[in-house]
Write an enzyme that holds these catalytic residues in place. Structure first.
Site, mmCIF file in Angstrom:
data_model
loop_
_atom_site.group_PDB
_atom_site.id
_atom_site.type_symbol
_atom_site.label_atom_id
_atom_site.label_comp_id
_atom_site.label_asym_id
_atom_site.label_seq_id
_atom_site.Cartn_x
_atom_site.Cartn_y
_atom_site.Cartn_z
ATOM 1 N N TYR A 101 34.417 -25.614 5.843
ATOM 2 C CA TYR A 101 34.097 -26.659 4.869
ATOM 3 C C TYR A 101 34.914 -27.909 5.162
ATOM 4 C CZ TYR A 101 32.145 -22.615 2.631
ATOM 5 O OH TYR A 101 31.443 -21.483 2.381
ATOM 6 N N LYS A 142 33.244 -32.264 -10.417
ATOM 7 C CA LYS A 142 32.732 -31.232 -11.300
ATOM 8 C C LYS A 142 32.213 -31.912 -12.552
ATOM 9 C CE LYS A 142 35.433 -28.726 -13.936
ATOM 10 N NZ LYS A 142 36.385 -27.760 -14.481
#
Length: 135
Positions: free
Chosen positions: A65, A72
């Site tokens: 990643y 969020k």
């Protein structure tokens, strides 16, 4: 190039219980505790879990990643949680991304797998905790 990915995870726990974890600082702490092999270490750099919270993820060796910026968000629909019924709810995770057209082949690397693993781990934890407190 813009894209959107989404994943729904059904959990047999009321939405209010799920929300208590996902809206605050408990989520990164639980993620670090339950999914250390997958996520590596999770450190809250700043904030209380709400908007503006900064979390540092240190992925384990071999993890690919690369994106460094994530946001969020929480969404409440029609004045209530995304309840399926009184004893279950749905965690919806989504990723919106924008990639330079010259690099559009990178779009195939976008995945929901980290969210699937996170939601499954948290879901199992919450279900076990909910079942033991309601028996």
């Amino acid at each position: 190039m813009k894209g959107h990915l989404s994943h729904d995870y059904l959990i047999e726990v009321p939405a209010a219980v799920v929300w208590d974890v996902y809206c605050g600082i408990e989520l990164p702490k639980l993620a670090a505790q339950l999914l250390r092999d997958v996520l590596g270490s999770v450190e809250v750099v700043h904030g209380d879990g709400g908007v503006g919270t900064i979390v540092k993820l240190t992925h384990p060796p071999g993890n690919v990643y690369k994106n460094r910026h994530r946001l969020k968000e929480a969404e409440i629909i029609e004045g209530g949680f995304k309840d399926k019924d009184a004893r279950s709810s749905i965690i919806r995770s989504s990723v919106d991304y924008e990639i330079d057209d010259k690099l559009q082949e990178l779009a195939s690397q976008a995945t929901m797998k980290p969210f699937e693993v996170l939601n499954e781990g948290i879901g199992k934890y919450l279900k076990q905790k909910w079942d033991s407190s309601n028996t």
